[in-house]
Design a protein around this motif. Structure first.
Motif, PDB file in Angstrom:
ATOM      1  N   GLY A 157     -30.674-118.755 -35.266  1.00 25.00           N
ATOM      2  CA  GLY A 157     -31.537-118.827 -36.288  1.00 25.00           C
ATOM      3  C   GLY A 157     -32.925-117.961 -35.912  1.00 25.00           C
ATOM      4  O   GLY A 157     -33.028-117.504 -34.868  1.00 25.00           O
ATOM      5  N   LYS A 158     -33.763-117.951 -36.893  1.00 24.75           N
ATOM      6  CA  LYS A 158     -35.104-117.305 -36.774  1.00 24.75           C
ATOM      7  C   LYS A 158     -35.907-118.099 -35.291  1.00 24.75           C
ATOM      8  O   LYS A 158     -36.314-117.033 -34.735  1.00 24.75           O
ATOM      9  N   LEU A 159     -35.812-119.423 -35.294  1.00 25.09           N
ATOM     10  CA  LEU A 159     -36.530-119.839 -34.046  1.00 25.09           C
ATOM     11  C   LEU A 159     -35.849-119.413 -32.802  1.00 25.09           C
ATOM     12  O   LEU A 159     -36.548-119.188 -31.846  1.00 25.09           O
ATOM     13  N   ARG A 160     -34.832-119.465 -32.966  1.00 27.31           N
ATOM     14  CA  ARG A 160     -34.012-119.068 -31.615  1.00 27.31           C
ATOM     15  C   ARG A 160     -33.944-117.836 -31.288  1.00 27.31           C
ATOM     16  O   ARG A 160     -34.113-117.404 -29.974  1.00 27.31           O
ATOM     17  N   THR A 161     -33.874-116.878 -32.359  1.00 24.60           N
ATOM     18  CA  THR A 161     -34.070-115.517 -31.894  1.00 24.60           C
ATOM     19  C   THR A 161     -35.218-115.194 -31.526  1.00 24.60           C
ATOM     20  O   THR A 161     -35.748-114.408 -30.400  1.00 24.60           O
TER      21      THR A 161
END
Lengths: 356, 294
Positions: B198-202
């Motif tokens: 996901g965006k946050l994880r990336t």
């Protein structure tokens, strides 16, 4: 499973149209190679399948399901990038594990999957290392392992061997073929190297300027090209293409079908020539020959010949001859003429050559 | 024989080459440094001969003149504030500006402007803006918010200086981060996308670790610069009201140039030096391992 269907696909970058109305079916379980010069749109197609460079218009199906709106991570595909794109901040294991973690696969299962895939690509001793401590070939394997561990329906490979040295490239080629045999999933492989395409593909899709020139097996695309572009792109050296006497039709023959002799051969196509250069490769020799006068009267022209015969010296005068069955005819637009398309007058022109 | 001469020349030459730089460093950095530590054990006012007092100056700092402790606390608070806000804001701006559009190019240049202004002028302009009837309060009143006393209240004085420091520095630090954000290969983010991150994880697993060398550099330079904050305090508040915005360097300055207590001032300077040394060592020990260098 993993059949990919492109339907009326268009793609433009700003004003430039890269692909216009393309239709293509990539068959399930096959090793398909997209080949063409740089800028022909082959990587663009691959990125469309991956979902990281969506089409401007058109439909894209994987196994009958329209996937244009499916995010890249949910498409059941894995991709190996040209520069590998392995995460430099993570260990080898971290790289392989990242996709699994994102899918919330339990730890025990992750461990087994990683061990399995690391064994397959021979990375087991390097799992704790950082990518910066690996050689080019090993990084390539990390990229492969990262793709394999996800057990995707489709493998996408974007010129994966172009950063390796020549020797490693050849051995990785065989390994990839074996891998495909083992996994039996769909491989879509992009390359600009026709040798790579010929040696690996079940099906070659040859592209030029966003259009598919021919889609066929390596043997077929070599023996039975649809057009001048295909004939010249596939095979080294490229097929000799000569304009015919009428200035419209084109005549082609492969270098390896050219017969050299000191006396005029009794073949449909026979011309006088002078040896310009001679490259000895061992098993065969490549000659560059000059014809005094092209058939269409445009002056001197060069042709290539590839033969085991190495006795002709540079500057010596020879006859080149090509058997009737080894001649290819193309029309003005470069389209191949077959069967009835080859009129007796064409053959007469071939026999006459530049003489009137 | 000639051969040997050549070899000696080769050995000596590098030292000759660095001699000018080392000489300057010795005179203007190392001598003052050692002299400061040396002076910190004396009572000295530049008029009468200096007198050895042992640890007395340090005793004074920590147990007699409690305003030193106040200055130290303020400095630590200020530094923490600057680190947290400066780095997060710089990061946010860097991520925002990473797309190369003409708007971003303009914003980027404007953000860098404060960095090339002198702190003196910036401080004076903000003093005016933060006046009881200044622009800041005017804006607050537009939104029907109560006016703040900014520099004149012991609650907001240090905060006001913090705002000025961040306003002045964030463009510069954002620029440093921006250049490294832009150097992250786009394929890495695409690969993460394909790995279903996901965006946050990336952001936390790819982008942030890729920026770690620059963030680490920022952390150390910001810490050192913030501990040395002086000019804004000197101009805007003079350490007041009370000593609510007093900071270490300003304290050192006052002891030396207002009260001629050079020994005490040197002792405070030595404490500052020790704090910075310890902080840097801690940073390298604890965080250094987590920094990824290409």
């Amino acid at each position: 499973m993993g059949e990919i269907v492109f339907k009326n696909i268009c793609k433009s970058f700003g004003e430039t149209k890269v692909i216009e109305d393309l239709n293509l079916t990539i068959r399930d379980g096959e090793f398909t190679v997209l080949v063409g010069a740089s800028g022909c749109g082959k990587t663009t197609l691959l990125r469309m399948i991956a979902g990281i460079g969506p089409a401007t218009s058109g439909e894209l199906y994987i196994d009958g399901e329209e996937i244009s709106d499916v995010p890249p991570g949910k498409r059941g595909i894995a991709m190996v990038f040209q520069n590998y794109a392995i995460y430099p901040t993570m260990t080898v294991k971290g790289n392989i594990e990242f996709g699994l973690k994102n899918r919330k696969i339990p730890k025990a299962e992750r461990e087994t999957l990683i061990a399995e895939v690391a064994e397959t690509v021979g990375l087991t001793p390097y799992l704790k290392r950082k990518p910066s401590e690996l050689s080019g070939g090993q990084r390539q394997r990390v990229a492969l392992a990262r793709a394999m561990v996800k057990k995707p329906k489709v493998f996408l490979l974007d010129e994966p061997l172009s950063n390796l040295d020549a020797k490693l490239r050849v051995s990785m080629r065989t390994e990839l073929i074996e891998l495909h045999h083992r996994l039996k999933t769909t491989f879509v492989y992009v390359t600009h190297d026709q040798t790579e395409a010929m040696s690996m593909a079940d099906t070659i899709v040859l592209m030029d300027r966003g259009k598919i020139q021919q889609m066929a097996s390596p043997m077929e695309i070599y023996n039975d090209p649809n057009n001048v572009f295909t004939a010249q792109f596939i095979g080294t050296p490229p097929m000799n293409i000569q304009k015919m006497k009428d200035g419209k039709h084109q005549l082609g023959y492969r270098a390896e079908k050219v017969q050299l002799s000191e006396t005029k051969p009794d073949l449909l196509y026979a011309r006088k020539a002078v040896v310009l250069t001679r490259e000895m490769l061992g098993s065969e020799t490549i000659y560059k020959l000059q014809l005094e006068e092209a058939d269409d009267g445009s002056g001197k022209t060069a042709v290539m010949a590839k033969t085991p015969n190495l006795m002709f010296e540079v500057d010596s005068r020879v006859y080149i001859g090509v058997d009737r069955k080894d001649l290819y005819y193309f029309d003005e637009e470069g389209r191949r003429l077959r069967g009835d398309g080859i009129s007796p007058s064409l053959e007469k022109m071939t026999a006459e050559g530049g003489e009137s | 024989m000639k051969h040997k001469q050549f070899r000696i020349g080769k050995l000596v030459l590098p030292y000759v080459m660095i001699l000018p730089a080392v000489a300057l460093l010795a005179v203007f950095t190392f001598y003052p440094l050692f002299n400061m530590v040396y002076l910190s054990f004396f009572k000295y006012d530049m008029l009468t001969p200096k007198k050895f007092v042992g640890w007395d100056n340090y005793y004074q700092l920590f147990f007699v003149n409690i305003d030193f402790i106040a200055a130290l606390k303020n400095t630590v608070f200020y530094t923490l504030g600057v680190i947290v806000f400066m780095i997060s804001l710089a990061l946010i701006f860097a991520l925002w500006l990473q797309r190369s559009t003409w708007v971003n190019a303009i914003v980027q240049r404007f953000m860098f402007l404060p960095h090339i202004c002198a702190m003196l002028t910036v401080a004076m302009v903000f003093q005016w803006l933060m006046d009881d009837r200044g622009l800041f309060n005017a804006v607050l009143s537009v939104f029907n918010l109560p006016a703040l006393r900014w520099l004149n209240s012991s609650h907001t004085a240090l905060l006001s200086i913090l705002i000025v420091a961040i306003w002045k520095g964030v463009g510069y630090y954002a620029l440093i981060l921006l250049s490294s954000v832009k150097s992250i290969p786009p394929e890495l983010l695409e690969a993460a996308d394909l790995d279903d991150a996901g965006k946050l994880r990336t952001f936390f697993k790819i982008t942030l670790p890729m920026l770690s060398p620059q963030l680490f550099f920022l952390l150390i330079t910001i810490t050192i610069n913030s501990f040395k904050v002086f000019d804004a305090v000197r101009i805007m508040t003079g350490g007041g009201p009370g000593n609510s915005s007093d900071v270490l360097v300003f304290y050192i300055y006052r002891q030396a140039f207002n009260y001629s207590k050079y020994g005490l001032s040197a002792a405070a300077g030595t404490i500052l030096l020790l704090i910075l040394l310890v902080m840097t060592v801690i940073y390298f020990r604890i965080l250094g391992k987590r920094v990824h260098y290409q």
